[in-house]
Scaffold this motif. Structure first.
Motif, mmCIF file in Angstrom:
data_model
loop_
_atom_site.group_PDB
_atom_site.id
_atom_site.type_symbol
_atom_site.label_atom_id
_atom_site.label_comp_id
_atom_site.label_asym_id
_atom_site.label_seq_id
_atom_site.Cartn_x
_atom_site.Cartn_y
_atom_site.Cartn_z
ATOM 1 N N ILE A 177 11.303 -8.981 13.537
ATOM 2 C CA ILE A 177 11.939 -9.020 12.213
ATOM 3 C C ILE A 177 12.475 -10.426 11.943
ATOM 4 O O ILE A 177 12.314 -10.977 10.857
ATOM 5 C CB ILE A 177 13.069 -7.967 12.114
ATOM 6 C CG1 ILE A 177 12.487 -6.557 12.307
ATOM 7 C CG2 ILE A 177 13.787 -8.069 10.773
ATOM 8 C CD1 ILE A 177 13.528 -5.457 12.439
ATOM 9 N N GLY A 203 0.818 -1.218 0.000
ATOM 10 C CA GLY A 203 0.000 0.000 0.000
ATOM 11 C C GLY A 203 0.849 1.265 0.000
ATOM 12 O O GLY A 203 0.362 2.338 -0.354
ATOM 13 N N GLN A 204 2.105 1.154 0.401
ATOM 14 C CA GLN A 204 2.956 2.336 0.481
ATOM 15 C C GLN A 204 4.006 2.324 -0.625
ATOM 16 O O GLN A 204 4.318 1.274 -1.186
ATOM 17 C CB GLN A 204 3.673 2.346 1.829
ATOM 18 C CG GLN A 204 2.697 2.321 2.977
ATOM 19 C CD GLN A 204 3.204 3.155 4.139
ATOM 20 O OE1 GLN A 204 3.851 4.176 3.956
ATOM 21 N NE2 GLN A 204 2.905 2.701 5.340
ATOM 22 N N CYS A 243 9.187 1.009 14.420
ATOM 23 C CA CYS A 243 10.053 -0.102 14.835
ATOM 24 C C CYS A 243 11.341 0.481 15.401
ATOM 25 O O CYS A 243 11.769 1.557 14.984
ATOM 26 C CB CYS A 243 10.374 -0.975 13.608
ATOM 27 S SG CYS A 243 11.328 -2.471 13.962
ATOM 28 N N GLY A 285 5.174 -13.453 9.029
ATOM 29 C CA GLY A 285 5.498 -12.250 9.799
ATOM 30 C C GLY A 285 4.384 -11.832 10.750
ATOM 31 O O GLY A 285 3.684 -12.661 11.334
ATOM 32 N N GLY A 287 14.205 -1.089 15.092
ATOM 33 C CA GLY A 287 15.244 -1.421 14.120
ATOM 34 C C GLY A 287 16.406 -2.216 14.696
ATOM 35 O O GLY A 287 17.522 -2.162 14.185
HETATM 36 C C1 LIG Z 1 7.308 0.273 18.269
HETATM 37 C C2 LIG Z 1 7.793 -1.047 17.718
HETATM 38 C C3 LIG Z 1 9.135 -1.378 17.819
HETATM 39 C C4 LIG Z 1 9.598 -2.593 17.326
HETATM 40 N N1 LIG Z 1 10.936 -2.845 17.387
HETATM 41 C C5 LIG Z 1 11.422 -3.987 16.866
HETATM 42 C C6 LIG Z 1 12.832 -4.232 16.832
HETATM 43 O O1 LIG Z 1 13.624 -3.397 17.257
HETATM 44 N N2 LIG Z 1 13.267 -5.407 16.310
HETATM 45 C C7 LIG Z 1 12.399 -6.335 15.817
HETATM 46 O O2 LIG Z 1 12.848 -7.397 15.387
HETATM 47 N N3 LIG Z 1 11.059 -6.121 15.811
HETATM 48 C C8 LIG Z 1 10.549 -4.961 16.292
HETATM 49 N N4 LIG Z 1 9.213 -4.707 16.223
HETATM 50 C C9 LIG Z 1 8.356 -5.665 15.525
HETATM 51 C C10 LIG Z 1 8.584 -5.553 14.014
HETATM 52 O O3 LIG Z 1 8.468 -4.204 13.629
HETATM 53 C C11 LIG Z 1 7.579 -6.398 13.247
HETATM 54 O O4 LIG Z 1 7.474 -7.663 13.853
HETATM 55 C C12 LIG Z 1 8.016 -6.576 11.785
HETATM 56 O O5 LIG Z 1 8.090 -5.328 11.141
HETATM 57 C C13 LIG Z 1 7.056 -7.496 11.045
HETATM 58 O O6 LIG Z 1 7.373 -7.482 9.682
HETATM 59 P P1 LIG Z 1 6.259 -7.786 8.599
HETATM 60 O O7 LIG Z 1 6.961 -7.700 7.276
HETATM 61 O O8 LIG Z 1 5.499 -8.980 8.951
HETATM 62 O O9 LIG Z 1 5.207 -6.570 8.698
HETATM 63 P P2 LIG Z 1 5.452 -4.977 8.477
HETATM 64 O O10 LIG Z 1 6.863 -4.620 8.712
HETATM 65 O O11 LIG Z 1 4.372 -4.351 9.284
HETATM 66 O O12 LIG Z 1 5.148 -4.787 6.935
HETATM 67 C C14 LIG Z 1 3.844 -4.894 6.426
HETATM 68 C C15 LIG Z 1 3.773 -4.237 5.060
HETATM 69 O O13 LIG Z 1 2.465 -4.477 4.543
HETATM 70 C C16 LIG Z 1 1.976 -3.288 3.957
HETATM 71 N N5 LIG Z 1 0.513 -3.309 4.013
HETATM 72 C C17 LIG Z 1 -0.273 -3.284 5.113
HETATM 73 N N6 LIG Z 1 -1.574 -3.322 4.769
HETATM 74 C C18 LIG Z 1 -1.599 -3.390 3.412
HETATM 75 C C19 LIG Z 1 -2.655 -3.452 2.444
HETATM 76 N N7 LIG Z 1 -3.950 -3.458 2.784
HETATM 77 N N8 LIG Z 1 -2.319 -3.499 1.152
HETATM 78 C C20 LIG Z 1 -1.002 -3.509 0.755
HETATM 79 N N9 LIG Z 1 0.021 -3.429 1.616
HETATM 80 C C21 LIG Z 1 -0.275 -3.384 2.920
HETATM 81 C C22 LIG Z 1 2.592 -2.166 4.782
HETATM 82 O O14 LIG Z 1 2.646 -0.960 4.036
HETATM 83 C C23 LIG Z 1 3.972 -2.715 5.110
HETATM 84 O O15 LIG Z 1 4.938 -2.331 4.165
HETATM 85 C C24 LIG Z 1 8.707 -3.506 16.712
HETATM 86 C C25 LIG Z 1 7.360 -3.178 16.610
HETATM 87 C C26 LIG Z 1 6.902 -1.967 17.098
HETATM 88 C C27 LIG Z 1 5.434 -1.618 16.963
#
Ligand SMILES: Cc1cc2nc3c(=O)[nH]c(=O)nc-3n(C[C@H](O)[C@H](O)[C@H](O)COP(=O)(O)OP(=O)(O)OC[C@H]3O[C@@H](n4cnc5c(N)ncnc54)[C@H](O)[C@@H]3O)c2cc1C
Length: 346
Positions: free
Chosen positions: A258, A5-6, A14, A244, A16
């Motif tokens: 991550i 979506g972005q 996050c 994820g 990071g």
């Molecule tokens: C405040 C905070 C701090 C964190 N710190 C850490 C850390 O330091 N280390 C760590 O390992 N984990 C950390 N986490 C957890 C980590 O950020 C997530 O577990 C990780 O990003 C999951 O990856 P993902 O690819 O599953 O989802 P995301 O990284 O959330 O990616 C999802 C993607 O899907 C896209 N998307 C969503 N809805 C739609 C839609 N309807 N249509 C199309 N695209 C869509 C989004 O734009 C995004 O790009 C943290 C989380 C938070 C909230």
């Protein structure tokens, strides 16, 4: 094809922090990454303690983690993936058709991998109900560039990540420096109000003079996600699987998500390849099994730990042995876990 979506680069809420298995599994070329001007800060030590209390420093003498900026990291991985991209296009409609799916009325596919994070539309398709009835962790963070005056004042160093726990152990705050950027945040278990804790945490860090005392020049952003301990989501069905945060896999001790996103992505890819074009449920049902072999069985240890009396938790956290061997080695770095090997689950 990746649909997001972005458009990229984009920010992701996050801290990071990434652990060695993430770097290894992605076969990550750290030099090439840094050569592009991106930040990959080695973390060799941790300061841990209680918010409002004392702290202890554990020095590993070598890099045991890294800090990256998601703005850079995600863009780099996506650009290097070599897949077809449809960016800036939110998935709004998913229709089942004979032999597969029709996405947004235009994209036909025999298989969808739900990778849309906590509120992933594919997870909703499989019955997930984010925000209602799911026990998600809520976390807030801010990442900002330190100007010259703030750099002078900031006592957080890049090599030492700082972790401070809430007294009830229902969450923790962090301070991570990445070059000229500082990331501050706090996450808490469901139902234990995060906003006031974040405010109190930042105030305390400023009183302790660990971070610049002037107003933080950016806004906090919040996000929810499921820890692996929470009741699991449905992970597969005919022609669909989740990875994820969409699958709710973040480490129940540290919130690291991550690593589980990368591990689940690789396991899913391997199961998809093995399925050889037939993506019926029966052909991909090894995925949840392999995931459990990799991440372990879901348990309720967080609930149990939260019930530890405060006086015990505060004295344990102040003990260097506990901070090193339990908190860091076991819960945060998970050094006891063998790295994921595809084809030979742990
Ligand atoms: C405040 C905070 C701090 C964190 N710190 C850490 C850390 O330091 N280390 C760590 O390992 N984990 C950390 N986490 C957890 C980590 O950020 C997530 O577990 C990780 O990003 C999951 O990856 P993902 O690819 O599953 O989802 P995301 O990284 O959330 O990616 C999802 C993607 O899907 C896209 N998307 C969503 N809805 C739609 C839609 N309807 N249509 C199309 N695209 C869509 C989004 O734009 C995004 O790009 C943290 C989380 C938070 C909230």
């Amino acid at each position: 094809m990746v649909i997001d979506g972005q458009t990229f680069p984009r920010d992701k809420v996050c801290a990071g922090w990434i652990t060695p298995p993430v770097v290894d599994l992605l076969d990550f070329d750290a030099d090439a990454y840094r050569n592009g001007g991106r930040v990959m800060q080695p973390i060799t030590s941790f300061r841990t303690g209680l918010i409002g209390g004392g702290s202890t420093v554990i020095d590993y003498g070598e890099a045991v983690s890294h800090a990256i900026r998601r703005f850079e990291f995600d863009h780099y991985l996506l650009a290097g993936s070599g897949v077809r991209l449809r960016l800036g296009e939110p998935v709004k409609k998913i229709e089942r058709q004979t032999g597969g799916w029709l996405v947004n009325g235009t994209i036909r596919t025999p298989l969808i991998v739900g990778a849309g994070g906590h509120s992933c539309p594919v997870a909703r398709l499989l019955g997930a109900n984010p925000g209602r009835g799911e026990a998600a962790v809520v976390a807030q963070e801010v990442e900002f560039e330190l100007d010259a005056a703030r750099q002078q004042e900031c006592r957080v160093s890049g090599a030492m990540a700082e972790l401070y726990f809430c007294r009830d152990l229902a969450g923790y705050g962090w301070c991570v420096r990445k070059g000229n950027h500082l990331n501050i945040g706090l996450g808490r278990q469901p139902g234990y109000g995060v906003a006031s804790h974040v405010e109190g945490f930042v105030r305390w860090l400023q009183q302790e003079k660990r971070i610049p005392t002037r107003k933080i020049p950016a806004k906090m952003h919040g996000h929810a996600y499921l820890l692996y301990d929470a009741p699991g989501r449905t992970l597969i069905d005919d022609g669909v699987l989740l990875i994820g945060d969409a699958a709710g896999l973040a480490c129940h001790e540290s919130g690291e998500g991550i690593r589980a996103a990368v591990e689940s992505g690789l396991l899913a890819a391997s199961v998809i390849l093995d399925a050889g074009g037939d993506y019926r449920r029966s052909q991909i049902e090894d995925y949840p099994r392999q995931l459990e072999a990799c991440l372990g069985r879901r348990s309720r240890s967080v609930e149990r730990r939260r019930k530890v009396p405060e006086w015990i938790s505060s004295s344990l956290l102040g003990m260097p042995w506990f901070a090193r061997h339990m908190l860091l080695d076991r819960w945060f770095l998970r050094r006891h876990q063998k790295p994921l090997r595809l084809g030979s689950p742990r």
